[in-house]
Design a protein around this motif. Sequence first.
Motif, mmCIF file in Angstrom:
data_model
loop_
_atom_site.group_PDB
_atom_site.id
_atom_site.type_symbol
_atom_site.label_atom_id
_atom_site.label_comp_id
_atom_site.label_asym_id
_atom_site.label_seq_id
_atom_site.Cartn_x
_atom_site.Cartn_y
_atom_site.Cartn_z
ATOM 1 N N THR A 1 -25.893 -5.809 4.528
ATOM 2 C CA THR A 1 -25.120 -4.609 4.871
ATOM 3 C C THR A 1 -23.686 -5.027 5.172
ATOM 4 O OG1 THR A 1 -27.062 -3.518 5.822
ATOM 5 C CG2 THR A 1 -24.894 -2.626 6.396
ATOM 6 N N PHE A 2 -22.760 -4.507 4.396
ATOM 7 C CA PHE A 2 -21.335 -4.728 4.658
ATOM 8 C C PHE A 2 -20.789 -3.520 5.412
ATOM 9 C CE2 PHE A 2 -21.774 -7.908 1.370
ATOM 10 C CZ PHE A 2 -20.887 -8.888 1.792
ATOM 11 N N HIS A 3 -20.004 -3.806 6.458
ATOM 12 C CA HIS A 3 -19.367 -2.763 7.261
ATOM 13 C C HIS A 3 -17.856 -2.921 7.186
ATOM 14 C CE1 HIS A 3 -23.184 -2.044 9.576
ATOM 15 N NE2 HIS A 3 -23.360 -3.337 9.308
ATOM 16 N N PHE A 4 -17.138 -1.822 7.224
ATOM 17 C CA PHE A 4 -15.691 -1.906 7.479
ATOM 18 C C PHE A 4 -15.253 -0.670 8.230
ATOM 19 C CE2 PHE A 4 -15.718 0.279 3.358
ATOM 20 C CZ PHE A 4 -14.724 1.240 3.484
ATOM 21 N N ILE A 5 -14.192 -0.841 9.010
ATOM 22 C CA ILE A 5 -13.591 0.293 9.727
ATOM 23 C C ILE A 5 -12.143 0.431 9.287
ATOM 24 C CG2 ILE A 5 -15.098 0.238 11.752
ATOM 25 C CD1 ILE A 5 -12.964 -1.359 13.215
ATOM 26 N N ILE A 6 -11.675 1.672 9.317
ATOM 27 C CA ILE A 6 -10.304 1.957 8.901
ATOM 28 C C ILE A 6 -9.774 3.074 9.787
ATOM 29 C CG2 ILE A 6 -10.989 3.633 7.133
ATOM 30 C CD1 ILE A 6 -8.782 2.426 5.358
ATOM 31 N N PRO A 7 -8.509 2.995 10.254
ATOM 32 C CA PRO A 7 -8.007 3.998 11.202
ATOM 33 C C PRO A 7 -7.980 5.404 10.602
ATOM 34 C CG PRO A 7 -6.567 2.075 11.123
ATOM 35 C CD PRO A 7 -7.528 1.938 9.986
ATOM 36 N N VAL A 8 -8.255 6.393 11.473
ATOM 37 C CA VAL A 8 -8.119 7.784 11.036
ATOM 38 C C VAL A 8 -6.637 8.134 10.978
ATOM 39 C CG1 VAL A 8 -10.342 8.383 12.061
ATOM 40 C CG2 VAL A 8 -8.250 8.740 13.370
ATOM 41 N N LEU B 1 0.829 -1.205 0.000
ATOM 42 C CA LEU B 1 0.000 0.000 0.000
ATOM 43 C C LEU B 1 0.867 1.259 0.000
ATOM 44 C CD1 LEU B 1 -2.676 -0.989 2.680
ATOM 45 C CD2 LEU B 1 -2.748 -1.377 0.209
ATOM 46 N N GLU B 2 0.369 2.280 -0.650
ATOM 47 C CA GLU B 2 0.989 3.612 -0.596
ATOM 48 C C GLU B 2 0.059 4.492 0.221
ATOM 49 O OE1 GLU B 2 1.813 4.978 -4.524
ATOM 50 O OE2 GLU B 2 3.082 3.253 -5.030
ATOM 51 N N THR B 3 0.219 4.424 1.538
ATOM 52 C CA THR B 3 -0.733 5.073 2.440
ATOM 53 C C THR B 3 -0.376 6.529 2.692
ATOM 54 O OG1 THR B 3 0.545 4.133 4.265
ATOM 55 C CG2 THR B 3 -1.434 2.958 3.609
ATOM 56 N N GLN B 4 -1.426 7.304 2.903
ATOM 57 C CA GLN B 4 -1.305 8.726 3.235
ATOM 58 C C GLN B 4 -2.655 9.189 3.767
ATOM 59 O OE1 GLN B 4 -1.028 11.276 -0.279
ATOM 60 N NE2 GLN B 4 -1.616 9.525 -1.553
ATOM 61 N N PRO B 5 -2.732 10.374 4.359
ATOM 62 C CA PRO B 5 -4.041 10.869 4.798
ATOM 63 C C PRO B 5 -4.970 11.072 3.590
ATOM 64 C CG PRO B 5 -2.273 12.073 5.875
ATOM 65 C CD PRO B 5 -1.641 11.249 4.803
ATOM 66 N N ILE B 6 -6.166 10.490 3.651
ATOM 67 C CA ILE B 6 -7.119 10.535 2.548
ATOM 68 C C ILE B 6 -8.465 11.033 3.081
ATOM 69 C CG2 ILE B 6 -8.397 9.176 0.837
ATOM 70 C CD1 ILE B 6 -5.470 9.383 0.156
ATOM 71 N N ALA C 1 -10.615 3.066 -2.911
ATOM 72 C CA ALA C 1 -11.645 3.167 -3.948
ATOM 73 C C ALA C 1 -12.041 1.775 -4.444
ATOM 74 C CB ALA C 1 -11.144 4.025 -5.108
ATOM 75 N N GLN C 2 -11.063 0.862 -4.526
ATOM 76 C CA GLN C 2 -11.358 -0.512 -4.961
ATOM 77 C C GLN C 2 -12.262 -1.218 -3.953
ATOM 78 O OE1 GLN C 2 -7.832 -2.827 -5.682
ATOM 79 N NE2 GLN C 2 -8.958 -4.680 -6.246
ATOM 80 N N ILE C 3 -12.009 -1.019 -2.652
ATOM 81 C CA ILE C 3 -12.841 -1.615 -1.604
ATOM 82 C C ILE C 3 -14.287 -1.155 -1.762
ATOM 83 C CG2 ILE C 3 -13.319 -1.614 0.877
ATOM 84 C CD1 ILE C 3 -10.235 -1.383 1.277
ATOM 85 N N LEU C 4 -14.472 0.159 -1.868
ATOM 86 C CA LEU C 4 -15.823 0.706 -1.975
ATOM 87 C C LEU C 4 -16.496 0.293 -3.285
ATOM 88 C CD1 LEU C 4 -15.096 4.212 -0.462
ATOM 89 C CD2 LEU C 4 -16.859 2.635 0.359
ATOM 90 N N VAL D 1 -8.621 9.555 6.694
ATOM 91 C CA VAL D 1 -8.232 8.193 7.053
ATOM 92 C C VAL D 1 -6.839 7.914 6.498
ATOM 93 C CG1 VAL D 1 -10.580 7.325 7.158
ATOM 94 C CG2 VAL D 1 -9.343 7.235 4.988
ATOM 95 N N TRP D 2 -6.171 6.931 7.113
ATOM 96 C CA TRP D 2 -4.818 6.548 6.689
ATOM 97 C C TRP D 2 -4.956 5.389 5.703
ATOM 98 C CZ3 TRP D 2 -0.397 9.018 7.135
ATOM 99 C CH2 TRP D 2 0.806 8.331 6.868
ATOM 100 N N ALA D 3 -4.810 5.683 4.403
ATOM 101 C CA ALA D 3 -5.149 4.658 3.403
ATOM 102 C C ALA D 3 -4.414 4.891 2.093
ATOM 103 C CB ALA D 3 -6.661 4.662 3.158
ATOM 104 N N ASP D 4 -4.462 3.857 1.275
ATOM 105 C CA ASP D 4 -4.034 3.934 -0.116
ATOM 106 C C ASP D 4 -5.284 4.310 -0.922
ATOM 107 O OD1 ASP D 4 -3.750 3.008 -2.868
ATOM 108 O OD2 ASP D 4 -1.903 2.021 -2.234
ATOM 109 N N ARG D 5 -5.263 5.466 -1.572
ATOM 110 C CA ARG D 5 -6.465 5.984 -2.213
ATOM 111 C C ARG D 5 -7.012 5.009 -3.264
ATOM 112 N NH1 ARG D 5 -8.798 11.069 -2.826
ATOM 113 N NH2 ARG D 5 -10.235 11.192 -4.613
#
Length: 543
Positions: free
Chosen positions: A530-537, A376-381, A424-427, A416-420
């Motif tokens: 209903t699918f749920h997911f959480i991701i760190p801020v 992953l190439e993570t950054q604030p998103i 987007a692929q998850i959603l 959130v701290w994520a790979d943009r």
Amino acid sequence: MLDEEQMKEDTALILVVDDNEINRDLLVHRLARVGHKVVEAENGRAALEKLATHCIDIILLDIMMPEMSGFELLPMLKGDPQTQNIPVIVISSADDIDSVVKSIELGAEDYLPKPFNLPLLNARINASLARKRLYDKEQNRLQEIATLQKIDAELNATLDMKRVMEITLSWALRQVGGESGVMGTLAEDRLHVVTSQGYTYEIYEDSPFVLLDQLPAAQQALNAGELAYEAQTARAGLLARTQSQIVLPIYRDTAVLALLMLESTQANQWGPDHLAFLQRLGNHAAIALANAQLVEAMRVANQAKSEFVSFVSHELKIPMTSIKGYADLLLSGNFGPINEAQTSFLDTIRNNVNRMSRLVTDLTDVSRLESGQLHLETQPIQLADVIAEVASSTRGQIEEKQQTLVLTVPDNLPDVWADRTRLAQILTNLVSNAYKYTPENGRITIFAEEMNSVNEDAEVQPVVHVSVADTGLGIKDDEQKAIFSKFFRGSDDEALQSPGTGLGLNITKNLVELHDGRIWFESKYREGTTFHFIIPVANGHQG
């Protein structure tokens, strides 16, 4: 005729403690005649000194002695862990019942009056010696079991072949002794050394191979399929001045997994107990080696599969790009008019190329996830922007089925701290599943909120919670446990009418977990999912 081991069983090192030299000489002479060895002490204090320097099997103890009597010595013997299990036979002229009882209470195993009867003394010594031998064997066995449990704990903590061999060789030398040892795998007529101890120049790092004909016990071990012991090798071996050599082939079924060799510069270095321990160690190591071998085979197979998928994906993308490009050009009408049937054929070509492209992309992602090569190439998103982007890209398909898309996303969501791209692929995967399995006029809702979650370390962690709900087909109760499995599509005939590979949710779950997140769902058959997911801020991320 008694064999050597039986003679050792019947022979004892006996400590005679008596202040009377004549009595000591008499006992020494008579005990020597029946094969025992004797150490003498004139009182209790001298006996303690002898016990500190000798491995005594039985003590013959007088009671009345100067400096330290037998009554004074007995409590000291039984209070010391090093001597408390040595049998003590009291031989004393004090034959009153009080002295006998006191001797037994203080820890003596038997009591004989003076003058002693030699046949009776021999019988008492043999009985005590037999009990002690039995006790020693039991203690040694218990100690060996405890040692093997420690070895198992170390072996079970690794699935690396080299580490398993290092642990096995180290324990072998520690428990049975020897100056050096080596462990490795067979390569035709050579031993490929994986690990070794005690050698200096005998094994070359750049060519870690040893010819089996250099090892006197190797061919014997391999031919017999069991441990081979050369007690006197006449300096033949890998180690300079080798006098003793053990080679143990470690088998799993009929296959030789490894070869363990120990060497010593002392002839007759090892006894039957040592050989028996090595056999048991080899059995335990065989399981760990087989497991490590399976893991290595799986790693190689996964690597080969990843390389194959990568190659095929690359080779397929080139013609697919050309096919789609030419189909788009024809559909544009820039190269002449096309009729309705031709348009339909070209749309079918383009749709199937798009479907194949998604399949190739999914297979590539699965392969990279399994091999740990997806990074992953993570950054604030800003999650709201990603949700809006996904909603825009999927709105066309949603509107085709006359479905309603509802966004409930607050404006003040933290980053959130994520790979943009992967977020987007998850959603996209979750929204695509929702409209694919939701009938016409259904409803899809994307909801997001900030909340706190408790992580595995019982720490409160700020996260963003996202849910994608639909009013679709739902998932059967008995199939919900398998929903994140690769290639799983269930048995619902209506759901199976929609195209899919069964890879999307598996990829989605892995991507969420790569983000240090968690995904779950609720579903009622024929009511919706209903699918749920959480991701760190971003400001609460610890990585």
